[in-house]
Scaffold this active site. Sequence first.
Site, short mmCIF file in Angstrom:
data_model
loop_
_atom_site.label_atom_id
_atom_site.label_comp_id
_atom_site.label_asym_id
_atom_site.label_seq_id
_atom_site.Cartn_x
_atom_site.Cartn_y
_atom_site.Cartn_z
N HIS A 95 0.84 -1.20 0.00
CA HIS A 95 0.00 0.00 0.00
C HIS A 95 0.87 1.25 0.00
O HIS A 95 0.63 2.20 -0.77
CB HIS A 95 -0.92 -0.02 1.23
CG HIS A 95 -1.62 1.26 1.50
ND1 HIS A 95 -2.94 1.48 1.18
CD2 HIS A 95 -1.19 2.41 2.10
CE1 HIS A 95 -3.30 2.70 1.55
NE2 HIS A 95 -2.24 3.29 2.11
N GLU A 96 1.88 1.28 0.86
CA GLU A 96 2.75 2.45 0.93
C GLU A 96 3.54 2.64 -0.36
O GLU A 96 3.74 3.78 -0.82
CB GLU A 96 3.69 2.34 2.14
CG GLU A 96 3.00 2.29 3.49
CD GLU A 96 2.04 3.45 3.71
OE1 GLU A 96 2.26 4.54 3.14
OE2 GLU A 96 1.05 3.28 4.44
N HIS A 135 1.50 4.37 -2.91
CA HIS A 135 1.55 5.82 -2.77
C HIS A 135 2.77 6.39 -3.49
O HIS A 135 2.70 7.43 -4.15
CB HIS A 135 1.62 6.21 -1.29
CG HIS A 135 0.30 6.23 -0.59
ND1 HIS A 135 -0.79 6.91 -1.08
CD2 HIS A 135 -0.09 5.69 0.60
CE1 HIS A 135 -1.81 6.78 -0.23
NE2 HIS A 135 -1.41 6.03 0.79
N GLU A 169 -6.28 7.23 -0.51
CA GLU A 169 -6.22 5.97 0.23
C GLU A 169 -6.89 4.83 -0.53
O GLU A 169 -6.38 3.71 -0.57
CB GLU A 169 -6.84 6.14 1.63
CG GLU A 169 -6.03 6.99 2.57
CD GLU A 169 -4.60 6.50 2.72
OE1 GLU A 169 -4.38 5.30 2.93
OE2 GLU A 169 -3.69 7.34 2.62
#
Length: 285
Positions: free
Chosen positions: A132-133, A136, A203
Amino acid sequence: MNLNGLKTAMLMAAIVALFGVIGAALGGRGGMLLALLFGGGLNVFAWWNSDKMVLRMYNAQEVDAASAPEFYSLVAELAGRAGLPMPRVFVIHEEQPNAFATGRDPEHAAVAATTGILRMLEYRELRGVMAHELAHVRHRDTLISTVSATMAGAISALANFAMFFGGRDEYGRPSNPFAGILVAILAPVAASLIQMAISRAREFEADRGGAEISGDPLALASALRKIEYYAQGLPLPTAEAHPETAQMMIINPLAGGSSLGDLFRTHPHTEQRIERLNEIARQRF
């Protein structure tokens, strides 16, 4: 310019405009010009240094293959799957399980995780979080989050100055104290609204991107549920002292969350995120 680049430009322009509003309240047209120059300069500074400032704020310690072999190799494997350069890897010595990514572009990225999340999550759940990071990073969201956190903090400080010390117009006359109080209240709120609107949309996209990078959307869904459960009972003092950084985290780190409903939420509802990840898993298999 891509969509995220346009978002970044709009965010920076809007926050610089807020500096101008506060400057006008403090010193009329002259104060507005000075504040605009200050805001523009701070934007440039934040562009290059906001990641270092945030990592220092959280007292993040850089690790490598020797000091944290399992965690470092996990990030390296995911960065390879995502087609990204290897980011710098940091650990934050805090009990609350949480993580964030920062950096102005994929070539200057960093990911950070708390010792709490490293201890509480299973390997595949942690893998989902770091994917997930890295999503980003791949989407270039990290510049938006770190710059906005830096600028929002500066606006809050300047607005407080306006409220407590007042200001003067371009002729040297004391400005309306009620206007100063109004600006002191509304400017930080406006900065927060800009941050929150962009943060919530990012998100969902990072969840989807993380599921794609890891190939395991259910692991990320499980991690989100577990992180939210534990984070509610474990404070993160740096986030409480600097709430403008809360939107960088994978789960809202602030005690009590938002008291004003969805308008000021830093993140989408976790259950909505989990439902979307479950749907992605159903589509894949």
